[in-house]
Each structure stands twice: as C-alpha cells, then as structure tokens.
Scaffold this motif. Structure first.
Motif, PDB file in Angstrom:
ATOM      1  N   ASP A  20      44.326  42.047  53.395  1.00 36.34           N
ATOM      2  CA  ASP A  20      43.335  42.225  52.782  1.00 36.34           C
ATOM      3  C   ASP A  20      43.394  43.601  51.998  1.00 36.34           C
ATOM      4  OD1 ASP A  20      44.105  44.247  54.667  1.00 36.34           O
ATOM      5  OD2 ASP A  20      42.265  44.268  55.868  1.00 36.34           O
ATOM      6  N   GLU A  21      44.777  43.735  51.423  1.00 34.43           N
ATOM      7  CA  GLU A  21      44.879  44.648  50.672  1.00 34.43           C
ATOM      8  C   GLU A  21      44.803  44.586  49.267  1.00 34.43           C
ATOM      9  OE1 GLU A  21      48.336  48.272  51.240  1.00 34.43           O
ATOM     10  OE2 GLU A  21      48.960  46.333  50.496  1.00 34.43           O
ATOM     11  N   PHE A  22      45.482  43.305  48.575  1.00 37.16           N
ATOM     12  CA  PHE A  22      45.426  43.110  47.115  1.00 37.16           C
ATOM     13  C   PHE A  22      44.763  41.814  46.712  1.00 37.16           C
ATOM     14  CE2 PHE A  22      49.360  45.723  46.807  1.00 37.16           C
ATOM     15  CZ  PHE A  22      48.951  47.006  46.689  1.00 37.16           C
ATOM     16  N   ASN A  23      44.330  41.987  45.669  1.00 39.19           N
ATOM     17  CA  ASN A  23      43.944  40.572  44.945  1.00 39.19           C
ATOM     18  C   ASN A  23      45.067  40.451  43.890  1.00 39.19           C
ATOM     19  OD1 ASN A  23      41.703  39.391  46.308  1.00 39.19           O
ATOM     20  ND2 ASN A  23      40.460  41.087  45.612  1.00 39.19           N
ATOM     21  N   ASN A  24      44.939  39.254  43.234  1.00 37.64           N
ATOM     22  CA  ASN A  24      46.071  39.148  42.012  1.00 37.64           C
ATOM     23  C   ASN A  24      45.415  38.866  40.873  1.00 37.64           C
ATOM     24  OD1 ASN A  24      48.726  38.755  41.244  1.00 37.64           O
ATOM     25  ND2 ASN A  24      48.121  36.589  40.764  1.00 37.64           N
ATOM     26  N   GLN A  25      45.827  39.606  39.860  1.00 36.06           N
ATOM     27  CA  GLN A  25      45.096  39.321  38.312  1.00 36.06           C
ATOM     28  C   GLN A  25      46.290  38.841  37.642  1.00 36.06           C
ATOM     29  OE1 GLN A  25      41.262  41.923  38.322  1.00 36.06           O
ATOM     30  NE2 GLN A  25      43.009  42.743  37.249  1.00 36.06           N
ATOM     31  N   GLU A  26      47.462  38.613  37.824  1.00 37.28           N
ATOM     32  CA  GLU A  26      48.602  38.262  37.271  1.00 37.28           C
ATOM     33  C   GLU A  26      48.521  36.929  36.745  1.00 37.28           C
ATOM     34  OE1 GLU A  26      53.538  38.677  36.796  1.00 37.28           O
ATOM     35  OE2 GLU A  26      52.219  39.362  38.693  1.00 37.28           O
ATOM     36  N   ILE A  27      48.325  36.553  35.457  1.00 40.23           N
ATOM     37  CA  ILE A  27      48.242  35.232  35.050  1.00 40.23           C
ATOM     38  C   ILE A  27      49.463  34.945  34.836  1.00 40.23           C
ATOM     39  CG2 ILE A  27      45.952  35.510  33.991  1.00 40.23           C
ATOM     40  CD1 ILE A  27      47.251  35.883  31.220  1.00 40.23           C
ATOM     41  N   PHE A  28      50.765  35.259  34.723  1.00 42.47           N
ATOM     42  CA  PHE A  28      51.875  34.668  34.389  1.00 42.47           C
ATOM     43  C   PHE A  28      52.533  34.324  35.723  1.00 42.47           C
ATOM     44  CE2 PHE A  28      50.991  38.242  31.363  1.00 42.47           C
ATOM     45  CZ  PHE A  28      50.907  37.673  30.233  1.00 42.47           C
ATOM     46  N   SER A  29      51.861  34.677  36.737  1.00 35.84           N
ATOM     47  CA  SER A  29      52.626  34.312  38.291  1.00 35.84           C
ATOM     48  C   SER A  29      51.602  33.642  39.035  1.00 35.84           C
ATOM     49  CB  SER A  29      53.271  35.757  38.941  1.00 35.84           C
ATOM     50  OG  SER A  29      53.946  36.345  38.035  1.00 35.84           O
ATOM     51  N   PRO A  30      51.213  32.276  38.855  1.00 40.32           N
ATOM     52  CA  PRO A  30      50.432  31.799  39.607  1.00 40.32           C
ATOM     53  C   PRO A  30      50.751  31.711  41.129  1.00 40.32           C
ATOM     54  CG  PRO A  30      51.665  30.210  38.313  1.00 40.32           C
ATOM     55  CD  PRO A  30      52.058  31.598  37.758  1.00 40.32           C
ATOM     56  N   TYR A  31      51.916  31.927  41.377  1.00 38.28           N
ATOM     57  CA  TYR A  31      52.607  31.788  42.823  1.00 38.28           C
ATOM     58  C   TYR A  31      51.865  32.990  43.498  1.00 38.28           C
ATOM     59  CZ  TYR A  31      56.399  34.522  40.817  1.00 38.28           C
ATOM     60  OH  TYR A  31      57.003  35.560  40.122  1.00 38.28           O
ATOM     61  N   TYR A  32      51.705  34.097  42.865  1.00 41.61           N
ATOM     62  CA  TYR A  32      50.952  35.166  43.488  1.00 41.61           C
ATOM     63  C   TYR A  32      49.469  34.915  43.713  1.00 41.61           C
ATOM     64  CZ  TYR A  32      55.043  38.520  42.789  1.00 41.61           C
ATOM     65  OH  TYR A  32      55.993  39.229  42.913  1.00 41.61           O
ATOM     66  N   ASP A  33      48.963  34.098  42.903  1.00 45.35           N
ATOM     67  CA  ASP A  33      47.552  33.495  43.568  1.00 45.35           C
ATOM     68  C   ASP A  33      47.303  32.810  44.667  1.00 45.35           C
ATOM     69  OD1 ASP A  33      46.215  34.502  41.039  1.00 45.35           O
ATOM     70  OD2 ASP A  33      46.432  32.735  39.886  1.00 45.35           O
ATOM     71  N   GLN A  34      48.617  32.162  44.872  1.00 44.31           N
ATOM     72  CA  GLN A  34      48.550  31.406  46.166  1.00 44.31           C
ATOM     73  C   GLN A  34      48.899  32.228  47.113  1.00 44.31           C
ATOM     74  OE1 GLN A  34      51.899  28.815  45.454  1.00 44.31           O
ATOM     75  NE2 GLN A  34      51.040  27.464  43.591  1.00 44.31           N
ATOM     76  N   THR A  35      49.641  33.358  47.009  1.00 42.50           N
ATOM     77  CA  THR A  35      49.750  34.289  48.177  1.00 42.50           C
ATOM     78  C   THR A  35      48.388  35.124  48.492  1.00 42.50           C
ATOM     79  OG1 THR A  35      52.105  34.545  47.231  1.00 42.50           O
ATOM     80  CG2 THR A  35      51.204  36.212  48.751  1.00 42.50           C
ATOM     81  N   ALA A  36      47.888  35.504  47.483  1.00 44.03           N
ATOM     82  CA  ALA A  36      46.580  36.067  47.679  1.00 44.03           C
ATOM     83  C   ALA A  36      45.282  35.313  48.257  1.00 44.03           C
ATOM     84  CB  ALA A  36      45.879  36.677  46.210  1.00 44.03           C
ATOM     85  N   THR A  37      45.634  34.084  48.022  1.00 47.59           N
ATOM     86  CA  THR A  37      44.424  33.250  48.933  1.00 47.59           C
ATOM     87  C   THR A  37      45.137  32.142  49.940  1.00 47.59           C
ATOM     88  OG1 THR A  37      45.028  31.476  47.097  1.00 47.59           O
ATOM     89  CG2 THR A  37      43.366  32.947  46.538  1.00 47.59           C
ATOM     90  N   PHE A  38      46.360  32.556  50.247  1.00 50.02           N
ATOM     91  CA  PHE A  38      46.736  31.844  51.396  1.00 50.02           C
ATOM     92  C   PHE A  38      46.953  30.494  51.129  1.00 50.02           C
ATOM     93  CE2 PHE A  38      45.826  35.934  53.241  1.00 50.02           C
ATOM     94  CZ  PHE A  38      46.522  36.044  54.060  1.00 50.02           C
ATOM     95  N   THR A  39      47.287  30.055  49.903  1.00 50.08           N
ATOM     96  CA  THR A  39      47.185  28.449  49.632  1.00 50.08           C
ATOM     97  C   THR A  39      48.705  28.217  49.129  1.00 50.08           C
ATOM     98  OG1 THR A  39      46.664  29.061  47.495  1.00 50.08           O
ATOM     99  CG2 THR A  39      45.074  28.481  48.742  1.00 50.08           C
TER     100      THR A  39
END
Length: 493
Positions: free
Chosen positions: A83-102
C-alpha cells in the motif's frame, strides 16, 4: 557450478573488489589493481578484495549484468507490491504488474532480484570457502569470513521471504541443477551465518570501515529474522542486546536522518552506499521518483517533472498527522517554477535529497538504509507486546513517536504517547508506525507479508487492487524453472 562459470566469477571479483567506482572510497581497504585468476586467493589483499566484491555487488550502479542488488528492483518491488507506492513508469510495464498484483513468473523485476541476489551469494560463498586457506593475519581472516557470512545471511533472508523454497547454495562448486531447500533449512543457515557474524567488531577505526558489517548489524538482522519467524522472545533478546551496546541512537530530528552529514552516523546500523559514485542515488531517488529536473538556470531549485515513476499512494500521505515531522521530511508537495512561483503538486518522495548539501544536483550522494536504529526500537516494541512485556512495548514505540513530534525546534502537541491498547490494537499501532517511519526503505511488503495484512490493507490504499493468498510469496522466475526442473513453482502461479 562449471569451472568456466567459476572463472568468470573470480574475474568479476577482481573487477568489483578492486575497481568498483562506488565501493573504492566507501570501503577503504583497497587491494592491488590487478591480480591474475591463477594467483588469486593467495594473499591478504586477495582476501580483502574478495569480500569487498560482495559489497560491490550490493551497490554497483551499472546496468544489466553488473547492476547492484539494491540499485532499484528490490526496494521498488517491496514498495509497489504493498500500500506504499503506485507506478507511473511507462518504460517498465512489469512495475505496473507489481503495483496491481497482476505479476507472474515472467516479471522482469522479479527475475532481476533473483539474478542479483544469487550473484552476490555466489561471491560470498567463494570468499567463505577460500579465505580460511590464506596465510594472513588470523584476526583479519576471521573478520572477513564473518563479514561474508553476514552478507550471505542478509541476502538469503531477502530471498526466502520473497520466494520461499529456493536452492540453498553454500559452496563455490554446486550442481548445475541444484535442488530446493525448505524455508526451515534456509532460515537455519541464515541464523547460523548471522550468529557467526556477531563476532564482528562493534565498529571500525575512523575512515577505515564505514559501510562494513558489524556486531550490531548482525544482532539487529538476527532480531528481524526472529521477528519474521514469530520467535518473539529471541527477537526481544537480540533487540535488547543491540540497545545495550550503546553504539546507536536516534537523531533528535527525523529530518537529520537523511542528511549527507548523517551517513554512517549514530542511527545507521547497516547501509549500502551509492554516494561515492558521484550522486549514484539518482538511479533510485531522483531517477525513480524524479521529483527534480534541472532547468537551464541552475539557480532554480527544481521544476515539475511529469515522469515521476514510483509515487506514494495518497492513502500513505494522508495517514500522517499534518504536523508529523516525518511527513514533511519524506514528501515533497510544492515545487518552484522557473518564474519564481510555487506550485502545489501531488506528493512525491524526497527524503533522500539533502537540499542544503546538494541544492542544484539531480542526484543524491545518500545511502540506502538496510537497518536503522528506529527499526530495532520498533521491533523491540512489537516483540515485547507479543510476549506480554507491555512496559517495554510502550517505552520503545513512544521513543519513535516522540522523535516524530519534534519539528526541529520544539516538541509539538501531536502524536501522544500510546497507552492502554489491547494486544491487537498495539499490533496495528506498531505496523502503522513502521509504515510512516520507513517509506521507500524496502520494508513495506515484508511487513504486510509477515503480519498477513496484504489482503486487508492494500485495497484501502489502492481501490480495486485485491491481493490473494498466493501473494505472500512471489513466483519463481519462469526462466529459472525452464533451466532447472528441480525448482517448483509457488502455489497459484
């Protein structure tokens, strides 16, 4: 491990132990500039270089193969998968997956964590096995082996918490397809390594060891291991041993913790230093959070940058009392535009930026804190609550809250001392205190995982994001399973 792989590792030890830019100044025992592989592990200098190489794997700022363990993926993952961070790094979609538990087994960030940790573990194994055979000062020889054991124990502690049953590699020569060990087996080894490391010096001569593992670091890390295992008596004992060393103390002002002048100071029990590489922390503070962007006029403090990559959840920011010194020190919410106006922005993390010391740079020479003294105090409070020692539980959590009341001049009338909480209420209180104390320090996922709070707390901060039971472990990287059929994927992946 094949001989060719071993030879490559030795070459990397030579390169890192003797020429790593970020470690040369940080660890001051510099060996020769060149040693042939066939002559390595013969002299005292070789032994020092072998251990320095492990530290260099922690803080290397190169990309790809030579990237350090704690450069970014590790602590970014611990923040995003919580519950600490959200991701806005468009160059690393794998961090989007990490932030959304996907995320799944092909997540690149998880593969990077796996690779970096095992590289460092391999170098530690070689040092532990080879250094005892070197004819050298026996006191230094023992110290170097115990430093390597501390680092190996710390690295395996990261890995077992994240991945569960994994290969337990302890020798320089291992099977190409190692079998997995149970978490109990891995924890037993971690405890053994850290127990041996308790024989390390309490400190080092000035200018000759900042950043090296110490007796206090070993005891504090052991305390965290015991806390994770729910062995609260042992955790409390180790925390008290650290406190009784009288080697560490809180800075009076939370804002002082992250000043450059505080590096290696009284609150730092163990840190990884990137600062001697000319502001390398840009890769994981300014580079990851990007709260600054230099305009052409360097006299301007900073301008808004829409590329902020990992940003705090609004829920995290809102969880603080507005006058809590930690909120002011941790986040930036206003920027100075080139025209002199001040604009309010959403919160970004700024805690590692010492504006007074580095007002014009877009990097920071700060350290990455693995263990701070406030962590020991909060662990002691948590363990004391669990074993019914309420007096110490309140004493030590309230020490941390008192520091948060100090605004640099006076103690404010906020954050009153805790008292008369039930055991469950105290658990929640210390978890909240840890959240606010350790933002961007790679702690949050581990805290939520060990307290089984992922499913309940993450959706509050990230509506629509609902972790599952499987998320108490990360998946074994698919590439590793493809290469080694002895590995078993964690349930649910």
């Amino acid at each position: 491990m094949k001989k060719t792989v071993f030879t490559r590792i030795v070459l990397l030890i030579i390169m890192l132990g003797m020429g790593a830019t970020s470690c040369k100044k940080f660890l001051t025992e510099d060996p020769k500039n060149l040693v042939a592989v066939t002559n390595f592990y013969k002299t005292e200098s070789d032994a020092v270089a072998a251990v320095n190489a492990i530290y260099s794997w922690l803080n290397s700022i190169s990309y790809g193969t030579f990237a350090g363990v704690y450069l970014n993926s590790f602590w970014v993952t611990a923040g995003l998968a919580s519950d600490e961070f959200n991701n806005q790094e468009i160059f690393s979609p794998y961090y989007d997956q990490t932030a959304t538990f996907t995320y799944g087994p092909t997540n690149y960030g998880l593969q990077e964590i796996w690779d970096k940790h095992y590289k460092a573990i391999t170098i530690a194994n070689i040092a532990i096995e080879r250094i005892p055979g070197i004819q050298m000062d026996p006191v230094l020889r023992t110290r170097l082996v115990n430093e390597a054991k501390y680092l190996r124990g710390m690295l395996y502690f990261d890995m077992v918490r994240m991945f569960g049953s994994i290969p337990l590699l302890l020798k320089e020569s291992e099977p190409l397809l190692p079998t997995i060990a149970t978490p109990d087996e891995i924890y037993n080894q971690i405890i053994q390594d850290l127990s041996d490391a308790q024989e390390l010096p309490l400190n080092y001569p000035p200018g000759n060891g900042r950043g090296r593992a110490t007796k206090g670091a070993a005891k504090a890390m052991l305390a965290k291991v015991y806390l994770t295992l729910g062995q609260y008596d042992f955790c409390a004992d180790k925390c008290k041993e650290v406190i009784d060393l009288n080697e560490y103390a809180l800075w009076d002002d939370y804002a002082d913790v992250f000043k450059l002048s505080s590096r290696g100071g009284k609150e730092a029990i163990f840190s990884v230093g990137f600062g001697d590489a000319n502001g390398a922390i840009i890769f994981w503070e300014a580079g990851q959070f990007l709260v600054r962007l230099l305009p052409s006029d360097l006299s301007v403090e900073g301008v808004e940058n829409a590329q902020g990559w990992q940003v705090p959840t609004q829920n995290l920011y809102d969880s603080y009392d507005p006058s809590d010194r930690r909120r002011e020190a941790t986040f930036i919410t206003t920027i100075h535009n080139p025209d002199g106006s001040i604009k309010t922005i959403k919160p970004y993390v700024q805690k590692y930026w010492d504006r007074a010391a580095e007002p014009k740079g877009n990097g920071s020479s700060n350290d990455y804190p693995i263990m701070r003294y406030s962590d020991v105090l909060l662990m002691y409070a948590e363990a004391s609550n669990e074993i019914g020692n309420t007096a110490d539980a309140y004493t030590y959590i309230n020490m941390v809250r008192k520091r948060a009341r100090f605004n640099g001049t006076i103690y404010q009338n906020i954050l009153p001392d805790y008292s008369n909480l039930s055991k469950d209420e105290f658990r929640d209180a210390v978890l909240k205190e840890r959240r606010q104390e350790f933002v961007a320090e790679g702690q949050r996922w581990f805290d939520l995982a060990r307290t089984k709070k992922l499913e309940t707390l993450v959706p509050i901060a990230k509506p629509g994001v609902v972790p599952q039971t499987k998320h108490y472990l990360f998946p074994i990287p698919q590439r590793e399973i493809d290469l080694n059929p002895n590995l078993i994927q964690n349930t649910g992946y």
